[in-house]
Design an enzyme around this catalytic site. Structure first.
Site, mmCIF file in Angstrom:
data_model
loop_
_atom_site.group_PDB
_atom_site.id
_atom_site.type_symbol
_atom_site.label_atom_id
_atom_site.label_comp_id
_atom_site.label_asym_id
_atom_site.label_seq_id
_atom_site.Cartn_x
_atom_site.Cartn_y
_atom_site.Cartn_z
ATOM 1 C CD GLN A 36 -6.568 -8.306 -2.366
ATOM 2 O OE1 GLN A 36 -5.979 -9.376 -2.434
ATOM 3 N NE2 GLN A 36 -6.018 -7.177 -2.769
ATOM 4 C CD1 TRP A 56 -11.853 -13.271 -5.123
ATOM 5 C CD2 TRP A 56 -13.462 -14.748 -4.665
ATOM 6 N NE1 TRP A 56 -11.738 -13.594 -3.791
ATOM 7 C CE2 TRP A 56 -12.718 -14.513 -3.484
ATOM 8 C CE3 TRP A 56 -14.521 -15.659 -4.618
ATOM 9 C CZ2 TRP A 56 -12.997 -15.129 -2.282
ATOM 10 C CZ3 TRP A 56 -14.800 -16.280 -3.414
ATOM 11 C CH2 TRP A 56 -14.045 -16.021 -2.262
ATOM 12 C CD GLU A 100 -5.357 -13.047 7.441
ATOM 13 O OE1 GLU A 100 -4.618 -13.627 6.638
ATOM 14 O OE2 GLU A 100 -6.599 -13.095 7.391
ATOM 15 N NE ARG A 118 -1.892 -11.883 5.041
ATOM 16 C CZ ARG A 118 -1.465 -12.909 5.776
ATOM 17 N NH1 ARG A 118 -0.168 -13.160 5.834
ATOM 18 N NH2 ARG A 118 -2.318 -13.657 6.438
ATOM 19 C CG ASN A 139 -10.435 -11.493 -1.187
ATOM 20 O OD1 ASN A 139 -10.228 -11.846 -2.344
ATOM 21 N ND2 ASN A 139 -9.441 -11.223 -0.366
ATOM 22 C CG ASP A 140 -9.129 -8.900 2.382
ATOM 23 O OD1 ASP A 140 -9.941 -9.829 2.415
ATOM 24 O OD2 ASP A 140 -8.000 -8.972 2.901
ATOM 25 C CD1 TRP A 174 -8.534 -14.858 -2.994
ATOM 26 C CD2 TRP A 174 -7.049 -16.340 -3.764
ATOM 27 N NE1 TRP A 174 -7.279 -14.388 -2.696
ATOM 28 C CE2 TRP A 174 -6.351 -15.273 -3.162
ATOM 29 C CE3 TRP A 174 -6.316 -17.377 -4.329
ATOM 30 C CZ2 TRP A 174 -4.949 -15.229 -3.097
ATOM 31 C CZ3 TRP A 174 -4.930 -17.337 -4.278
ATOM 32 C CH2 TRP A 174 -4.257 -16.267 -3.655
ATOM 33 C CG PHE A 221 -1.962 -10.519 -1.275
ATOM 34 C CD1 PHE A 221 -2.195 -10.979 -2.552
ATOM 35 C CD2 PHE A 221 -1.767 -11.456 -0.276
ATOM 36 C CE1 PHE A 221 -2.250 -12.339 -2.845
ATOM 37 C CE2 PHE A 221 -1.808 -12.820 -0.541
ATOM 38 C CZ PHE A 221 -2.058 -13.262 -1.838
ATOM 39 C CB SER A 222 -5.161 -6.431 1.847
ATOM 40 O OG SER A 222 -6.272 -7.202 1.471
#
Length: 584
Positions: A172, A153, A330, A282, A155-156, A180, A212-213
């Site tokens: 990510q 998976w 975000e 974050r 994502n960002d 996720w 995380f990001s």
């Protein structure tokens, strides 16, 4: 008993070699201990000699999850949640865990609780190959020139930085499944933003949390002190999320650096460099602010609130201002751009993960808003975009194409085409525009130029017979009320009365220029990206291709009144996947 164990080992080896035909230099990991932990569940430990590069883990998508740890010399070096396949017949794909950092050492792999009849740990393979060489990049729904991970998976996009002729893309990544979880930073590099080489995961979870990001930059002045006399360090600031690792604090910010051009990364031993402030604060986006000789980062706080922080060395941070009620949420980004290419006239852009942005000024002490929250991007498959650092004269952005579907694939999600951002003056004021980077033209091959022609209620014509297309068009719509554009099974409906275009589930405003609409459409196997009026409006949508879709025909029809196609250029595009594995 010894004979029984030997027979079981030989049987397992035979099954594995059958399932992984074509592998060489591989070995089967051996079971050393098991202990019941509750009714129907067992804790299983397996001792391994890490004598090859990869430990290949079998995954069953949708299977029962188990928490696993790898312990080397008494220290937990990897831990993750995985849908471990119970046997080779139920394996959907293999996850190659790179264990080269511990080559020659003994490790213990622990599955905390698996069913008593689960045989997954008996079918682990140590190999110098990944195990997917015969199938990777050939999958039915694999994007052909948009980046997607080899497996797992994503994502960002994170840590976008240009250095020594290479674009680094961190992202990510869940290496252990297609949903996720287990957030790490995956890593790929490219010299042209389309031909990507995946390097493997760069920053892994530890006792402070999952990764995380965040963002990356080049510390040209070695303000961090993490470089050497011979090297300029690359630095990354990212969010730790403790609770997702079953321990640790709420979100904090960590620092990592690389002294080999981004190939390997070390975490700063004094992490976290920013403690939790409020809620789930974050997504730091670092940049060097020359007027104040300091590092800056906007940080998401909570709701629609942000703050900006300053540091002389990336280790010690203090807040310089709040940016409340911005209308965004975000994944912030903050950058300066010239207006209409005039370097003496600039504006700062404060970007939020949901695609809204605010124009303003920034002096290193406060961000002053000069516009309401504005929207450039539309559609449900565009989120958490981030721009590259250290690209002089260009501001390049990549976005997560959130919500795409890829059933039966060993990967999940993809990224947008890289986009170059500019600020332009319009009748409504200064606006941010996005267009595909010029490097996309390197993928163009067959070209068809369609001459000027009227568009009535039944206009159809042949076009390039390909699923991968790049199209530029200008349509005079002053005498029309509605236009339907069908290409490769995708439908765009332009309502010229309401000045909006409908595609998939999105309704997007049309910006008209002297009675004309100017379009750029980029089509990949599972996505469409439409840019209107030089990128003032942009729509991104994911889809699953239909088996009955006919390529090579385009329908462009005007209802009620006649429109005029002033010009259209259609190019087929080459795949940017590894040359020997491109789809034919």
């Amino acid at each position: 008993m010894q004979q029984c164990r030997l027979a079981c080992f030989v049987l397992s080896l035979g099954v594995l070699l059958f399932c992984c035909a074509g592998w060489d230099h591989e070995s089967i990991a051996q079971d050393t201990a098991s202990k019941p932990v509750n009714k129907g569940k067992t804790k299983v430990c397996r001792e391994l000699l890490l004598n090859f590069r990869y430990l290949c883990l079998p995954v069953k998508t949708g299977g029962e999850k188990t928490w696993m740890k790898m312990v080397v010399e008494g220290k937990t070096v990897r831990e993750f949640l995985i849908e471990l396949a119970p046997n080779p017949r139920q394996t959907d794909f293999l996850v190659p865990l790179d264990v080269s950092a511990w080559k020659g050492q003994k490790a213990t792999l622990i599955a905390e609780a698996i069913a008593n009849d689960h045989d997954g740990l008996k079918h682990l393979v140590l190999s110098d190959k990944r195990g997917d060489e015969k199938t990777v990049w050939r999958e039915k729904y694999r994007p052909q020139f948009h980046f997607s991970p080899r497996h797992g998976w994503t994502n960002d996009p994170n840590g976008l930085v240009f250095f020594d002729g290479q674009y680094h893309l961190f992202y990510q990544h869940n290496p252990f499944g297609v949903t996720w979880n287990n957030m790490t930073w995956g890593h790929a590099v490219s010299r042209d933003l389309f031909h990507w080489h995946e390097l493997g995961d760069a920053i892994w979870p530890d006792e402070l949390g999952t990764i995380f990001s965040g963002s990356a930059a080049v510390d040209w002045k070695n303000t961090s002190g993490l470089g050497t006399n011979a090297t300029v360090p690359l630095v990354a600031l990212f969010t730790y999320n403790g609770p997702s690792m079953r321990y640790g604090t709420r979100t904090t910010q960590g620092l990592a650096w690389s002294n080999d051009g981004g190939m390997t990364w070390k975490k700063y031993p004094g992490n976290p460099v920013m403690k939790n402030i409020i809620g789930g604060n974050r997504d730091p986006k670092i940049f060097w602010h020359e007027p104040t000789s300091s590092w800056m980062t906007p940080l998401y706080m909570s709701g629609n609130d942000y703050a900006i922080f300053r540091s002389p060395d990336l280790k010690n941070w203090r807040k310089v201002c709040d940016v409340p009620a911005l209308g965004c949420s975000e994944c912030p980004d903050l950058f300066e751009l010239p207006v209409d290419g005039d370097k003496t006239k600039t504006k700062w852009v404060f970007w939020g993960g949901n695609g809204l942005y605010v124009l303003g000024s920034f002096d290193g002490r406060s961000f002053v808003r000069e516009s309401p929250a504005l929207q450039m991007k539309w559609g449900g498959n565009d989120y958490a975009a981030q721009t590259y650092s250290d690209t002089p004269g260009r501001r390049i952005q990549i976005s997560w194409m959130q919500g795409g579907r890829y059933p039966g694939m060993p990967f999940n999600q993809q990224f947008s085409v890289p986009r170059e951002l500019t600020l332009k003056s319009t009748p409504e004021g200064i606006r941010l525009c996005a267009n595909p980077v010029a490097e996309l033209k390197l993928l163009r091959r067959e070209h068809l130029q369609i001459p000027r022609r009227p568009i009535d209620g039944k206009t159809s014509f042949e076009t390039v017979n390909d699923e991968l297309l790049d199209i530029e068009a200008v349509i005079d719509v002053r005498e029309s009320e509605c236009i339907r554009w069908e290409i490769n099974g995708r439908l765009f409906e332009f309502d010229l009365v309401r000045k909006e275009v409908k595609h998939a589930d999105a309704v997007v405003p049309i910006i008209m220029e002297n009675g004309r609409i100017r379009l750029r459409l980029v089509l990949d196997r599972t996505s469409t990206e439409l840019f209107i009026a030089g990128g003032q409006t942009q729509l991104t949508a994911c889809f699953l291709p239909e088996n009955s879709c006919q390529y090579g025909e385009m329908k462009l029809r005007s209802r009620y009144l006649t429109a005029v196609l002033e010009r259209m250029d259609v190019w087929s595009l080459k795949s940017s996947l590894p040359t020997s594995l491109q789809q034919k």
